[in-house]
Motif scaffolding. Sequence first.
Motif, PDB file in Angstrom:
ATOM      1  N   GLY A 174      40.126  99.005 -43.553  1.00  0.00           N
ATOM      2  CA  GLY A 174      40.442  98.119 -42.434  1.00  0.00           C
ATOM      3  C   GLY A 174      39.636  98.525 -41.211  1.00  0.00           C
ATOM      4  N   ASN A 175      40.233  98.333 -40.046  1.00  0.00           N
ATOM      5  CA  ASN A 175      39.518  98.625 -38.796  1.00  0.00           C
ATOM      6  C   ASN A 175      39.057 100.074 -38.700  1.00  0.00           C
ATOM      7  OD1 ASN A 175      39.612  96.119 -37.212  1.00  0.00           O
ATOM      8  ND2 ASN A 175      41.806  96.347 -37.524  1.00  0.00           N
ATOM      9  N   ARG A 176      39.997 100.985 -38.957  1.00  0.00           N
ATOM     10  CA  ARG A 176      39.664 102.400 -38.764  1.00  0.00           C
ATOM     11  C   ARG A 176      38.703 102.901 -39.840  1.00  0.00           C
ATOM     12  NH1 ARG A 176      39.984 103.524 -34.087  1.00  0.00           N
ATOM     13  NH2 ARG A 176      39.917 105.721 -34.634  1.00  0.00           N
TER      14      ARG A 176
ATOM     15  N   ASP B 289      40.741 100.039 -51.789  1.00  0.00           N
ATOM     16  CA  ASP B 289      41.575  99.186 -50.936  1.00  0.00           C
ATOM     17  C   ASP B 289      42.318  98.209 -51.843  1.00  0.00           C
ATOM     18  OD1 ASP B 289      41.390  98.385 -47.622  1.00  0.00           O
ATOM     19  OD2 ASP B 289      42.439  97.008 -48.977  1.00  0.00           O
TER      20      ASP B 289
ATOM     21  N   ARG C 235      42.971  95.263 -51.088  1.00  0.00           N
ATOM     22  CA  ARG C 235      42.439  93.903 -50.891  1.00  0.00           C
ATOM     23  C   ARG C 235      41.046  93.821 -51.517  1.00  0.00           C
ATOM     24  NH1 ARG C 235      41.088  92.495 -45.841  1.00  0.00           N
ATOM     25  NH2 ARG C 235      40.985  94.657 -45.171  1.00  0.00           N
TER      26      ARG C 235
ATOM     27  N   GLN D 193      47.682 101.955 -43.748  1.00  0.00           N
ATOM     28  CA  GLN D 193      48.722 101.825 -42.715  1.00  0.00           C
ATOM     29  C   GLN D 193      49.728 102.981 -42.762  1.00  0.00           C
ATOM     30  OE1 GLN D 193      49.323 100.247 -40.075  1.00  0.00           O
ATOM     31  NE2 GLN D 193      47.630  98.798 -40.114  1.00  0.00           N
ATOM     32  N   ASP D 194      50.405 103.176 -41.651  1.00  0.00           N
ATOM     33  CA  ASP D 194      51.292 104.332 -41.421  1.00  0.00           C
ATOM     34  C   ASP D 194      52.220 104.671 -42.601  1.00  0.00           C
ATOM     35  OD1 ASP D 194      50.199 103.541 -39.026  1.00  0.00           O
ATOM     36  OD2 ASP D 194      52.052 103.586 -37.880  1.00  0.00           O
TER      37      ASP D 194
ATOM     38  N   HIS E 107      50.828 106.717 -45.606  1.00  0.00           N
ATOM     39  CA  HIS E 107      50.091 107.979 -45.418  1.00  0.00           C
ATOM     40  C   HIS E 107      50.666 109.132 -46.242  1.00  0.00           C
ATOM     41  CE1 HIS E 107      48.469 106.713 -41.176  1.00  0.00           C
ATOM     42  NE2 HIS E 107      47.973 105.996 -42.161  1.00  0.00           N
TER      43      HIS E 107
ATOM     44  N   GLU F 193      44.496 109.355 -41.093  1.00  0.00           N
ATOM     45  CA  GLU F 193      44.777 108.660 -39.830  1.00  0.00           C
ATOM     46  C   GLU F 193      46.144 109.064 -39.287  1.00  0.00           C
ATOM     47  OE1 GLU F 193      44.073 107.411 -37.253  1.00  0.00           O
ATOM     48  OE2 GLU F 193      42.131 106.462 -37.488  1.00  0.00           O
TER      49      GLU F 193
ATOM     50  N   HIS G 292      48.986 110.277 -29.783  1.00  0.00           N
ATOM     51  CA  HIS G 292      47.795 110.808 -29.107  1.00  0.00           C
ATOM     52  C   HIS G 292      48.169 111.478 -27.777  1.00  0.00           C
ATOM     53  CE1 HIS G 292      44.721 109.006 -31.514  1.00  0.00           C
ATOM     54  NE2 HIS G 292      45.073 107.771 -31.259  1.00  0.00           N
TER      55      HIS G 292
ATOM     56  N   HIS H  76      37.745 104.927 -28.178  1.00  0.00           N
ATOM     57  CA  HIS H  76      38.542 106.053 -27.685  1.00  0.00           C
ATOM     58  C   HIS H  76      37.701 107.033 -26.865  1.00  0.00           C
ATOM     59  CE1 HIS H  76      41.124 104.543 -30.991  1.00  0.00           C
ATOM     60  NE2 HIS H  76      42.043 104.742 -30.088  1.00  0.00           N
TER      61      HIS H  76
HETATM   62  N1  LIG Z   1      43.242 107.174 -34.455  1.00  0.00           N
HETATM   63  C1  LIG Z   1      43.481 106.096 -33.750  1.00  0.00           C
HETATM   64  O1  LIG Z   1      43.251 106.065 -32.566  1.00  0.00           O
HETATM   65  C2  LIG Z   1      44.034 104.872 -34.398  1.00  0.00           C
HETATM   66  C3  LIG Z   1      43.879 103.621 -33.803  1.00  0.00           C
HETATM   67  C4  LIG Z   1      44.403 102.514 -34.455  1.00  0.00           C
HETATM   68  C5  LIG Z   1      45.074 102.676 -35.656  1.00  0.00           C
HETATM   69  N2  LIG Z   1      45.236 103.921 -36.185  1.00  0.00           N
HETATM   70  C6  LIG Z   1      45.933 104.132 -37.458  1.00  0.00           C
HETATM   71  O2  LIG Z   1      44.986 103.929 -38.500  1.00  0.00           O
HETATM   72  C7  LIG Z   1      45.626 103.409 -39.667  1.00  0.00           C
HETATM   73  C8  LIG Z   1      44.880 102.179 -40.129  1.00  0.00           C
HETATM   74  O3  LIG Z   1      44.876 101.233 -39.084  1.00  0.00           O
HETATM   75  P1  LIG Z   1      43.913  99.960 -39.153  1.00  0.00           P
HETATM   76  O4  LIG Z   1      43.996  99.293 -37.833  1.00  0.00           O
HETATM   77  O5  LIG Z   1      42.591 100.346 -39.696  1.00  0.00           O
HETATM   78  O6  LIG Z   1      44.708  99.096 -40.224  1.00  0.00           O
HETATM   79  P2  LIG Z   1      44.138  97.936 -41.132  1.00  0.00           P
HETATM   80  O7  LIG Z   1      45.338  97.155 -41.535  1.00  0.00           O
HETATM   81  O8  LIG Z   1      43.018  97.259 -40.446  1.00  0.00           O
HETATM   82  O9  LIG Z   1      43.542  98.735 -42.390  1.00  0.00           O
HETATM   83  C9  LIG Z   1      44.325  99.301 -43.393  1.00  0.00           C
HETATM   84  C10 LIG Z   1      43.626  99.039 -44.718  1.00  0.00           C
HETATM   85  O10 LIG Z   1      44.301  99.769 -45.732  1.00  0.00           O
HETATM   86  C11 LIG Z   1      44.446  98.922 -46.868  1.00  0.00           C
HETATM   87  N3  LIG Z   1      45.594  99.421 -47.621  1.00  0.00           N
HETATM   88  C12 LIG Z   1      46.906  99.295 -47.321  1.00  0.00           C
HETATM   89  N4  LIG Z   1      47.668  99.935 -48.231  1.00  0.00           N
HETATM   90  C13 LIG Z   1      46.808 100.488 -49.112  1.00  0.00           C
HETATM   91  C14 LIG Z   1      46.992 101.292 -50.283  1.00  0.00           C
HETATM   92  N5  LIG Z   1      48.199 101.624 -50.721  1.00  0.00           N
HETATM   93  N6  LIG Z   1      45.881 101.687 -50.952  1.00  0.00           N
HETATM   94  C15 LIG Z   1      44.643 101.343 -50.534  1.00  0.00           C
HETATM   95  N7  LIG Z   1      44.417 100.581 -49.431  1.00  0.00           N
HETATM   96  C16 LIG Z   1      45.484 100.170 -48.738  1.00  0.00           C
HETATM   97  C17 LIG Z   1      44.643  97.542 -46.288  1.00  0.00           C
HETATM   98  O11 LIG Z   1      44.351  96.526 -47.218  1.00  0.00           O
HETATM   99  C18 LIG Z   1      43.655  97.576 -45.126  1.00  0.00           C
HETATM  100  O12 LIG Z   1      42.364  97.152 -45.503  1.00  0.00           O
HETATM  101  C19 LIG Z   1      47.081 103.162 -39.268  1.00  0.00           C
HETATM  102  O13 LIG Z   1      47.875 104.208 -39.734  1.00  0.00           O
HETATM  103  C20 LIG Z   1      47.054 103.158 -37.758  1.00  0.00           C
HETATM  104  O14 LIG Z   1      48.258 103.563 -37.163  1.00  0.00           O
HETATM  105  C21 LIG Z   1      44.706 104.995 -35.587  1.00  0.00           C
END
Ligand SMILES: NC(=O)c1ccc[n+]([C@@H]2O[C@H](COP(=O)([O-])OP(=O)(O)OC[C@H]3O[C@@H](n4cnc5c(N)ncnc54)[C@H](O)[C@@H]3O)[C@@H](O)[C@H]2O)c1
Length: 418
Positions: A10-12, A35, A37, A77-78, A81, A99, A189, A363
């Motif tokens: 995903g994003n991170r 992933d 998806r 996602q959280d 983890h 994460e 954080h 960040h």
């Molecule tokens: N360090 C930071 O500053 C910061 C900032 C934002 C988010 N986060 C944390 O980063 C994590 C990810 O956030 P994001 O915004 O990238 O989320 P996101 O939803 O964009 O990405 C998560 C990805 O994980 C995949 N996924 C979910 N369950 C899965 C599994 N069981 N197996 C494999 N893939 C799986 C999803 O399909 C998705 O592509 C979260 O825990 C969030 O809290 C951290």
Amino acid sequence: MKTVSVIGLGNRGTEYMMFIHRLHRKKMKIIAVCDIRKQALDDIAPKYAIPKDRQFLSTDEFFANGVISDALIITTQDASHFQITKDAINTGYKIILLEKPVSGNYDECLELHTLAREKGVKLLVCHVLRYSNYFGKIKEIIRSGALGDLITINHTENVGYFHFAHSFVRGNWNKEEESTPSILAKCCHDLDLIQWYANSKAKTVSSVGGLYYFNKQHAPEGAAPGCLDDCKVKDSCPYNAENLYIKDPFWKAKFVKYMRRTLTGKTKSSKADIYEALRNGDYGKCVFLNDNNVCDSQIVHIGFENGINAVLTMNAFSNKMFRQLHIIGTKGELIGYGTSLKLAVFGKPTKKVRIKGLKVGGHIEGDMRLIKSFVKLVNGEKVNDSDLTTIEATLPSHEIAKRAEESRKATLGGEQNN
Ligand SMILES: NC(=O)c1ccc[n+]([C@@H]2O[C@H](COP(=O)([O-])OP(=O)(O)OC[C@H]3O[C@@H](n4cnc5c(N)ncnc54)[C@H](O)[C@@H]3O)[C@@H](O)[C@H]2O)c1
């Protein structure tokens, strides 16, 4: 050449992959991705020339292959983890970047810490802010003794009204039971920075706060369940999804690119994709008529064993996303506003503090510098261990968040919100 696999594209995950590939490709190669998806695998894997047999649609499939890379990044996602990290350690991975937050259940954080220690695993948590030169400079000034003995730390996380609505009212972190309380999801954080600065153990933790605004009581007359429905107040509502995601000037800002990606799940989205997502998904919902339940404002007081008092304020209601701080010592004070820093040593003129780098990426460059430290660690190069965000270093922030929630809920007499 060291190798790494990434779970969660995903994003991170994709941001970290981009840094590894752009800045460290002579030292580290991404060799496998996982992933749930298929779309994510199809979008991302070709960019890094990852062959089909190294693309996994489930962690079960991924771990069934044993250890296939020198290191592993977990950016799902959280709520997932804990189990994925446990499986990774038990499979035999020795360097893992996870994460934040580690888990919303503090006992699970402790379990992972113990497991990592027993199996000799370096488990780093993405508390990216510690790697930013901005926050690093603050720590350096405190360490130098220029402020004398620290007395108080006042730290405010101004989340930004549009960011809060996106992530904590409509988005992935809007329900405590599906993710974590906002004081952990958004502010682990900040709690991490505070305890890093204080360099002591939290003796007392108390907290007040709740979900004040984003609820039915505050819905204006004429509001509809969805912004694209017949909402009578959409022209005056700052949370109008059509404005936030399509028409508003924020559209051009980097953060809107991020919001748009979350909305559609695609790296590149057309206007039609976005309208479709607003019509059928969570991000077009009215911020007042939703089923969110996490706090939109919260204050945490921490009394440290060494006598330092700290106050963290988490606040949804700001125009910009920025962190504000005021650290007071017996010999001087430090005032931070976003990315600027002023040092006033008593009896001397106030100085603007110069900070190296700071072209201000994700960040305040913390994302990029975290990856730099991670790549060094995997390559066996020297890294400053005392500032690495290991699971051990991360536990205090998670413990404070847990105690803050216990205190807040006790203050409310069992009610979730005020
Ligand atoms: N360090 C930071 O500053 C910061 C900032 C934002 C988010 N986060 C944390 O980063 C994590 C990810 O956030 P994001 O915004 O990238 O989320 P996101 O939803 O964009 O990405 C998560 C990805 O994980 C995949 N996924 C979910 N369950 C899965 C599994 N069981 N197996 C494999 N893939 C799986 C999803 O399909 C998705 O592509 C979260 O825990 C969030 O809290 C951290």
